[in-house]
Design a protein around this motif. Sequence first.
Motif, PDB file in Angstrom:
ATOM      1  N   ASP A 218      47.357  -3.380  49.495  1.00 49.38           N
ATOM      2  CA  ASP A 218      47.627  -2.051  48.684  1.00 49.38           C
ATOM      3  C   ASP A 218      48.355  -2.198  47.548  1.00 49.38           C
ATOM      4  OD1 ASP A 218      47.383   0.721  49.083  1.00 49.38           O
ATOM      5  OD2 ASP A 218      49.704   0.712  49.127  1.00 49.38           O
ATOM      6  N   LYS A 219      49.415  -3.233  47.572  1.00 45.03           N
ATOM      7  CA  LYS A 219      50.088  -3.404  46.221  1.00 45.03           C
ATOM      8  C   LYS A 219      50.714  -4.801  46.287  1.00 45.03           C
ATOM      9  CE  LYS A 219      54.405  -1.073  44.559  1.00 45.03           C
ATOM     10  NZ  LYS A 219      55.334  -0.017  45.229  1.00 45.03           N
ATOM     11  N   VAL A 220      50.694  -5.292  44.960  1.00 48.26           N
ATOM     12  CA  VAL A 220      51.152  -6.714  44.593  1.00 48.26           C
ATOM     13  C   VAL A 220      52.460  -6.716  43.783  1.00 48.26           C
ATOM     14  CG1 VAL A 220      50.864  -8.997  44.132  1.00 48.26           C
ATOM     15  CG2 VAL A 220      49.201  -7.955  45.521  1.00 48.26           C
ATOM     16  N   GLU A 221      53.558  -7.069  44.341  1.00 44.41           N
ATOM     17  CA  GLU A 221      54.477  -7.024  43.238  1.00 44.41           C
ATOM     18  C   GLU A 221      55.109  -8.636  43.131  1.00 44.41           C
ATOM     19  OE1 GLU A 221      57.446  -3.363  43.676  1.00 44.41           O
ATOM     20  OE2 GLU A 221      56.328  -3.900  45.738  1.00 44.41           O
ATOM     21  N   LYS A 228      55.777 -10.087  46.546  1.00 39.64           N
ATOM     22  CA  LYS A 228      55.699  -9.001  47.768  1.00 39.64           C
ATOM     23  C   LYS A 228      54.745  -8.023  47.666  1.00 39.64           C
ATOM     24  CE  LYS A 228      59.140  -5.212  48.563  1.00 39.64           C
ATOM     25  NZ  LYS A 228      60.158  -4.582  47.585  1.00 39.64           N
ATOM     26  N   VAL A 229      54.029  -8.199  49.120  1.00 36.31           N
ATOM     27  CA  VAL A 229      52.826  -7.473  49.340  1.00 36.31           C
ATOM     28  C   VAL A 229      52.853  -6.417  50.209  1.00 36.31           C
ATOM     29  CG1 VAL A 229      50.333  -8.083  49.559  1.00 36.31           C
ATOM     30  CG2 VAL A 229      51.610  -9.711  48.348  1.00 36.31           C
ATOM     31  N   THR A 230      52.245  -5.527  49.801  1.00 34.79           N
ATOM     32  CA  THR A 230      52.015  -4.240  50.862  1.00 34.79           C
ATOM     33  C   THR A 230      50.798  -4.323  51.568  1.00 34.79           C
ATOM     34  OG1 THR A 230      53.692  -2.938  49.518  1.00 34.79           O
ATOM     35  CG2 THR A 230      52.503  -1.737  51.111  1.00 34.79           C
ATOM     36  N   LYS A 232      47.826  -2.423  54.065  1.00 36.05           N
ATOM     37  CA  LYS A 232      47.590  -1.355  54.360  1.00 36.05           C
ATOM     38  C   LYS A 232      46.934  -1.636  55.749  1.00 36.05           C
ATOM     39  CE  LYS A 232      44.308   1.726  53.009  1.00 36.05           C
ATOM     40  NZ  LYS A 232      43.733   2.606  51.987  1.00 36.05           N
ATOM     41  N   PHE A 319      51.595   0.796  56.677  1.00 32.10           N
ATOM     42  CA  PHE A 319      51.804   0.233  55.623  1.00 32.10           C
ATOM     43  C   PHE A 319      52.950  -1.095  56.010  1.00 32.10           C
ATOM     44  CE2 PHE A 319      50.158   3.762  53.687  1.00 32.10           C
ATOM     45  CZ  PHE A 319      49.340   3.164  52.726  1.00 32.10           C
ATOM     46  N   THR A 321      54.949  -4.591  54.534  1.00 28.17           N
ATOM     47  CA  THR A 321      55.409  -5.227  53.440  1.00 28.17           C
ATOM     48  C   THR A 321      55.688  -6.768  53.877  1.00 28.17           C
ATOM     49  OG1 THR A 321      55.938  -3.170  52.242  1.00 28.17           O
ATOM     50  CG2 THR A 321      56.717  -5.190  51.102  1.00 28.17           C
ATOM     51  N   LYS A 322      55.604  -7.442  53.275  1.00 26.03           N
ATOM     52  CA  LYS A 322      55.729  -8.962  53.308  1.00 26.03           C
ATOM     53  C   LYS A 322      55.878  -9.879  52.167  1.00 26.03           C
ATOM     54  CE  LYS A 322      54.621 -11.251  57.279  1.00 26.03           C
ATOM     55  NZ  LYS A 322      53.963 -11.681  58.454  1.00 26.03           N
ATOM     56  N   GLU A 323      56.550 -10.960  52.160  1.00 21.38           N
ATOM     57  CA  GLU A 323      56.875 -11.814  51.141  1.00 21.38           C
ATOM     58  C   GLU A 323      55.949 -12.880  51.221  1.00 21.38           C
ATOM     59  OE1 GLU A 323      61.192 -12.010  50.375  1.00 21.38           O
ATOM     60  OE2 GLU A 323      61.200 -10.146  49.584  1.00 21.38           O
TER      61      GLU A 323
END
Lengths: 661, 336
Positions: A218-221, A228-230, A232, A319, A321-323
Amino acid sequence: MQRIGVFVCWCGTNIAATVDVAKVAETLKSEPGVVFATDYQYMCSASGQEIIKNAIKEHNLTGVVICSCSPRMHEATFRKTVQAAGINPYMLEIANIREQCSWIHKDKEEATEKAIILGRAAIAKVHLNAPLTSMESPVVKRALVIGGGIAGIQTALDIADAGFEVDIVEKQPTIGGKMAQLDKTFPTLDCAACILTPKMVDAGSNDKVNLYTYCEVDKVEGFVGNFKVTIKQKPRYVDATKCTGCGECTTKCPSRKNPNEFNMGFDNRGAVYIPFAQAVPKVATIDPDDCIYMKTGKCGLCAKVCTAGAINYEQKEEFITKEYGAIVVATGYNQIKPTEFEEYGYNNYKDVVTSLEFERLMNAAGPTGGHLLRPSNGKEPKKIVFVQCVGSRGQSCRDKSYCSKICCMYTAKHAMLVKDHYPDVDVTVFYIDVRTPGKNFDEFYRRAVEEFGVHYIKGMVGKVEEEDGVLKVQASDLLANAQIHMDADMVVLAAAIEPDKSARPLATMLTASMDTNDFFTEAHAKLRPVESPTAGIFLSGTCQGPKDIPETVSQASACAAKVIGLLAKDHLLCNPCVAHSNETLCNGCSTCANVCPYGAITYEDRLVMDKGVRETRRIAVVNEAVCQGCGACTVTCPSGAMDLKGFANRQIMAEVDAICR
Amino acid sequence: MREIRELLVNKIKELLDNGTVDRVIGWKAGEFCYDVTPAIFTKDDSFDDFLFNGFCGANQSKYLIEETKAPGRDEPEKGKILVLLKPCDSYSFNQLIKEHRIDREKVYALGVPSKGMLDVNKLRNMGINGILGIEEDGDMVKVKTLYGDKEVARKDLILDRCRCCKGSKHVAYDELLIPEAEEWEKDTTDRFAEVEKLEQMSAEERFDFWRSQLSKCIRCNACRNVCPACSCRTCVFDNANSGVAAKVNADDFEENMFHIIRAWHVAGRCTDCGECSRVCPQNIPLHLLNRKFIKDMNELYGDFQAGDDTETKGPLTAFTKTDAEPSIVYSRGGDK
């Protein structure tokens, strides 16, 4: 004043054939601050680097300009060189006179002039360079693999084997990907399921591998070493921890008219389904679009028959979230639906199928139990025509420009398998070229022709029409220079393959680059084929380009080796070219924080002395460990308070001025 | 107009008296009656020269940056300031709050109505000179001149920017002077009509157009100083270290770049208040540069109005997966 040395590389003839390298060195010698200039055949070679080191010592150089290939190629090499001679590695600038000059120009005089200008710009920048020191950032010792096909599974297993934790995110309810749908695999003809399913089981049972099936990124930071990835988790409407995979619900489900994706729509599945018997995880999934209960509130039969009590119609998406330290893209491919190629009649005739559909019709676990039958009437075909290069290697807008690479070999496989199972069936293959490079590939193709008697005709099919249940095939035979009219019971189209649709939005999230066909770009076509140019992003399998299974698996393992190399490090040297904010110029407007893709900018109230006045102001502060030096903040800052070390606004301006001089 | 001024003065006095605010930014006449400038009034000041008429176009939002900043050492903490926002001014107000430039806690915003501001140049273009006094009376404007009294329809004097006005709704306020102000009647114009004309020109014609306009610039900096988006503590053009300042002064062409760089700096933040063009003594249509950006952004990223609220990120500082690809941007406009 800097003491600058200029080193002009010939790159063999790559540069020297188009650029007068001696003239470039000679001209740049008269630039202010330049105390030494020379040219050499291969500046990156050991002896070339020696010339640089000696000149640094002999002429007390404080800055170095190397006119050579792209900094993407050898900046790191030359930074080490100057560092070895005692200069800060950030006192080096590279003028790219190869990719940006010699390779794209023909006229030697013009190219030479341009090379001089590019060198001048680099010299102007070095004058404003300052020594920079790198900081360190820790590496999260876990990898994320996006896509659970054979590429993703292989990469994950290899990473896990080295002792690192790895997560696979797969958007389908099961891992396995396209390979799970295949019947036999070339060139050895072992059954795809027999070699894939043990690997799927390994992935499912390995302590180090976590499967996130029916999930999407869903999201990558973050950045290399610290993503850090979310993720879904789409609702399955089945509690995966309770479901035993007994399949009772799937047989009792009264909603039966839903095309079974796994069998390419040749049969139907229930609204609650397990994609195939060997699915990992073997857990049922409810398709809410097909489920009677979800649509009308009446039914609930699956919940009644489930003894484990796993059915949960109220499940919501979640959701997680993991690193991660590294991310592997293994998003794979799809075969195009040849709906635009109306001449082949795919839209109109049931007996015209794609090769992936044909795989299911041949597969023992397929809709016909492996008995090849015509989809139109369920009778055995007597004549089959295969058409190669449907949508590949073309120039029109409906075509892919590239070769899909796998079709020649799987068509030979299909032809051979048909002849093997049904020797009396007549098999014809229309081809443009037969491409069989690869170990035992050409031998495989020749067996199809020589031992199994498959007819290969060089030429393309122009039209397929049905008359009285028979497909009338019109084609050309280029070698005989003849028009061919042929009857067939089935036509199999080797339709082009293309990257999965999820690849482009994913590339955007990862800031990884893609080519015009939406294949991920590798960092170097030859020397860094499994890395993306974006640090920490790796490429596995067909997301990078068409590949067969042997090639996919070797690339997947190569990719794992690169990931392991990264995860084995405790720290990474950070890029010292990071942003910083000038507190007297900062407006505190938050524009930089808005555009920062890494969340590296925060604000604090600080007492500032400006123009003799001391006042409390809202000031931007950059976290240097998080900043990746992309420069988005510097261009968006209206007052010029944000600046980038190593790429300061003044340096860029000096380069532009030097070019426009 | 007279009645509204009276209502407004009473309201201001009430807010000053009850201690809601300790000062107000209002307007008073400058050298000429149509030359109205913002001014600060406190409780003890006389409101005789407080003006509220069709020439109070000046957007007051920007003054709040200075008025609401944290007090320096040894400076007393000031109370709240009353700001009088016309509907269009409230967009700039919001935008500055979004950029953390105004401390909202230190402001009391009173929404005042606007029926379009007036353009003295339009009077001059009618041949009316030697203006001594102007009185608005309903639909008519009475002008006292050296050469006798004239009467002109108010609608003929409306500033061009007000003819494509954003509407009578305030997007930010603590209180409205007239809670249910009606939409005023105007001859509306298409906001982007002039930009479209420019777009249809060839690159050469467009270059000539802007050269002829921008070369009139005398670098008085009025546009920059009035612009609520141009509010940097130190402007890049005043910062010797930026390397930009010296360049724009190098020759007359570089000076043209001042306006283009300025338009880039406010892109995505400009509310299209039109103050730049209103204050330009050389009548350069500076707002067209900003409007071109607004039009492009609307087309590429969807309609966006800077200052609509205090949270939404501007299209140039927000990133979405549906954003236009650079290749689409390159293919737009200009000669191939």
